[in-house]
Design an enzyme around this catalytic site. Structure first.
Site, PDB file in Angstrom:
ATOM      1  N   GLU A 284       5.639  14.553  13.039  1.00 39.43           N
ATOM      2  CA  GLU A 284       7.016  14.414  13.955  1.00 39.43           C
ATOM      3  C   GLU A 284       8.154  15.333  13.162  1.00 39.43           C
ATOM      4  OE1 GLU A 284      10.482  11.964  16.401  1.00 39.43           O
ATOM      5  OE2 GLU A 284      10.026  11.703  14.050  1.00 39.43           O
TER       6      GLU A 284
ATOM      7  N   ASP B 124       6.172  10.056  10.932  1.00 36.60           N
ATOM      8  CA  ASP B 124       7.494   9.927  11.745  1.00 36.60           C
ATOM      9  C   ASP B 124       8.546  10.474  10.767  1.00 36.60           C
ATOM     10  OD1 ASP B 124       9.181   8.399  13.535  1.00 36.60           O
ATOM     11  OD2 ASP B 124      10.206   7.849  11.761  1.00 36.60           O
TER      12      ASP B 124
HETATM   13  C1  GLC Z   1      11.506   8.900  14.927  1.00 38.92           C
HETATM   14  C2  GLC Z   1      11.142   7.862  16.108  1.00 38.92           C
HETATM   15  C3  GLC Z   1      12.319   7.332  16.587  1.00 38.92           C
HETATM   16  C4  GLC Z   1      12.944   6.636  15.599  1.00 38.92           C
HETATM   17  C5  GLC Z   1      13.282   7.753  14.208  1.00 38.92           C
HETATM   18  C6  GLC Z   1      13.586   6.663  13.066  1.00 38.92           C
HETATM   19  O1  GLC Z   1      12.306  10.152  15.425  1.00 38.92           O
HETATM   20  O2  GLC Z   1      10.256   8.819  16.949  1.00 38.92           O
HETATM   21  O3  GLC Z   1      11.870   6.433  17.737  1.00 38.92           O
HETATM   22  O4  GLC Z   1      13.966   6.119  16.021  1.00 38.92           O
HETATM   23  O5  GLC Z   1      12.261   8.459  13.955  1.00 38.92           O
HETATM   24  O6  GLC Z   1      12.496   6.061  12.458  1.00 38.92           O
END
Ligand code: GLC
Ligand code: MG
Ligand code: CA
Length: 611
Positions: free
Chosen positions: A324, A249
């Site tokens: 991500e 993440d």
């Molecule tokens: C990523 C997740 C999101 C979250 C953020 C902080 O972007 O997909 O849902 O709020 O990280 O952890």
């Protein structure tokens, strides 16, 4: 289509992805479809993940087993067959760890345990075992950038326990003399992604701590080797349980500018100059000190080395890392690491369909966005395609309802990994969530009654529509954690499974078609046929070719198929948009074709026999 579909439904091929499955599928297809002799032996062997259908389960909204209105692990276990039936081969679960749920699991208080609303460790172990029996891979979502302020790490760090003192990014205040008083201020102008200063004062520690997201999500200090060790430990713990990999993440935010490099103080970000933003709003600054810092990639590469070594030591299948990162194309590609993608994460999620395209895009935009990824991608790495997730409006709502089948076809026919967010297989749209019902921290922090719809992520998170029973079959409880979208009687899985023609049936046909060597190994060509229609053709010597033609416009469009190089007519229609008047199995003999708004056709052409 008919034959491949029968093979998929009747056989075991839907269960597995990878070389064994490909072999079985090949044998079945050959015997049933009398295809030309396989050149399969000469095709490179694909690892399980390189051409799989990867499905995001938003745990809280997938299926509630105990009637508390909240999705849970047993709910996922109850519905594992849905993945098999859909042709999905791997799932990733949004965070399931213990959490105060400020950001619905992205604020983890204990990375080694299951959140109580979702079940317990035994439930997780059951889920993993049962998924594996079905041939499904299971990935967890790890949040390395930040932990909940309720975690022991933070509590100990705030209490200045030596072992945890430097676990987070702590900073002295800046004191500003205002004449008759001295005011305490944060060390820099950094703005949180969820609004407000990225620094929060701790009365306990008498320092500021950094939080790039919510106040309750404190950023780890990755310059502390103990933090690096701890993240590796967490991964090892779950790999030892048998998980097949991780979604990582929010990686662009791992590292921030360091005072040692800036004369001992945290440097301010430059101002964007955009006047509509006040100093505590995202967009006020340009994040050059808090995002995409080169140092972060070395950390990511260490994680890759760790999972690769883990496989060497423990055997078994490849454990994967998918990252991500919302970043520009160059910074995104760095997550692959090197030319064959073996240094960094197995792939960074490709968000082009989310960030670069919308219902305003024409065929040129689609072709351009797709080629952008394929062009920048390191040559030996694996592509992937994301059409939605829990942070963005759903695919059917960002584009148009009439585009659902074309978009799923595109996802499933492009080279590499197809990523599906739960509900896309049935064309789910965003639900309506009033300001009163809004629970998303981003919307609550950044918005108000009038503006929250710009920010809220709740509409994309409303529960999955299993059927037209109360609460869409998601829960036996009338009150669910987010309201059920109104359209659940119209759009739900049970109804689409029963119907001869549905988004789900198209999805199944295409996940089945993906088993064809042409789609796993073939070449691609993509280009516009008009301003609003484009084609994607996949070809492999000695095998059937598959062509998608897709009108993304809002008007009827007449196109000339003879402009598609290598497409030999007649072609047979494998599948089509649900509203299409062109029947499956129909033979297309003429090159002029009229497509309705949003209409997509998938055509199959057989190889010309070599004389
Ligand atoms: C990523 C997740 C999101 C979250 C953020 C902080 O972007 O997909 O849902 O709020 O990280 O952890
Ligand atoms: Mg529940
Ligand atoms: Ca960080």
């Amino acid at each position: 289509m008919k034959l491949t579909r029968e093979v998929c439904i009747g056989g075991t091929v839907v269960l597995v992805c990878g070389i064994v499955a490909a072999g079985i599928a090949w044998a079945l297809l050959r015997s049933l479809d009398d295809l030309p002799p396989p050149s399969r032996q000469t095709l490179p062997v694909l690892d399980w993940w390189e051409h799989c259908v990867l499905y995001q389960v938003y745990t809280r909204s997938f299926k509630d087993s105990d009637g508390d209105g909240i999705g849970d692990l047993k709910g996922i276990i109850d519905e594992l067959d849905h993945f098999v039936d859909s042709g999905v081969e791997a799932i990733w679960l949004s965070p399931i760890f213990e959490s105060p749920m400020v950001d619905f699991g992205y604020d983890i208080s204990n990375y080694y345990d299951i959140h109580h609303e979702y079940g317990n460790m035994k439930d997780f172990e059951d889920l993993l075992r049962k998924a594996h029996v079905l041939g499904l891979k299971v990935l967890l979502d790890i949040v390395p950038n930040h932990a909940s302020i309720e975690s022991e790490y933070f509590q100990n760090s705030e209490a200045d326990e030596p072992e945890y003192r430097d676990y987070f990014v702590w900073a002295e205040p800046v004191w500003t003399d205002m004449g008759n008083e001295t005011i305490r201020q944060p060390p820099s102008n950094w703005v949180s992604l969820f609004g407000g200063s990225a620094w929060e004062w701790s009365e306990v520690r008498q320092k500021y701590y950094l939080h790039q997201f919510a106040v309750e999500q404190a950023d780890f200090n990755f310059r502390n080797p103990a933090v690096m060790d701890e993240i590796i430990n967490i991964m090892k713990y779950w790999l030892d349980k048998g998980v097949d990999g991780f979604r990582l993440d929010a990686l662009p935010y791992l590292v921030e500018a360091y005072p040692e490099d800036f004369n001992g103080s945290y440097p301010d970000e430059p101002l964007s100059g955009i006047s509509k933003f006040s100093s505590n709003q995202l967009g006020y600054t340009i994040p050059i000190h808090t995002k995409d810092l080169l140092e972060l990639y070395d950390i990511v590469y260490e994680w890759r080395k760790f999972v690769d070594d883990y496989k060497i030591k423990n055997g078994g299948d490849t454990r994967v890392l998918f990252s991500e990162a919302y970043a520009n194309i160059s910074m995104t590609m760095l997550y692959y690491g090197d030319e064959d993608g073996s240094l960094g994460t197995h792939f960074p999620f490709n968000f082009g369909f989310i960030t670069d395209l919308s219902d305003k895009s024409d065929a040129r935009d689609f072709v351009y966005t797709i080629l952008k990824w394929l062009t920048y991608k390191p040559s030996g790495s694996v592509a992937n395609w994301v059409f939605g997730n829990h942070d963005n409006k759903r695919m059917a709502s960002r584009f148009r309802d009439d585009m659902v089948d074309g978009l799923n076809a595109l996802n499933l026919m492009l080279p590499g990994v197809a990523v599906t967010y739960q509900g896309e297989e049935i064309g789910m749209r965003d639900g309506y969530v009033s300001w009163q019902d809004t629970v998303d921290v981003e919307a609550r922090n950044r918005g108000n009654n009038d503006t929250y719809l710009q920010y809220t992520r709740d509409p994309a998170r409303t529960p999955f529509h299993w059927n037209d029973d109360m609460s869409a079959g998601f829960s036996t409880n009338e009150n669910t954690w987010l309201p059920i979208a109104d359209d659940y009687t119209e759009i739900n899985l049970a109804q689409q499974r029963e119907s001869d023609t549905s988004h789900y049936k198209v999805y199944q046909t295409l996940t089945c078609l993906r088993k064809e060597p042409t789609l796993s190994h073939g070449l691609y060509d993509i280009n516009t046929l008009s301003r609003e229609t484009f084609y994607l053709i996949r070809r492999l010597k000695g095998h059937d070719s598959y062509t998608l033609v897709f009108n993304v416009g809002e008007e009827e469009d007449e196109v000339d198929l003879s402009r598609i190089p290598q497409l030999e007519l007649p072609a047979r229609v494998v599948t089509a948009s649900v509203f299409s008047e062109v029947m499956e199995g129909k033979s297309i003999n003429q090159s002029n074709l009229t497509l309705r708004p949003g209409e997509a056709l998938v055509l199959k052409t057989s190889p010309v026999t070599d004389c």
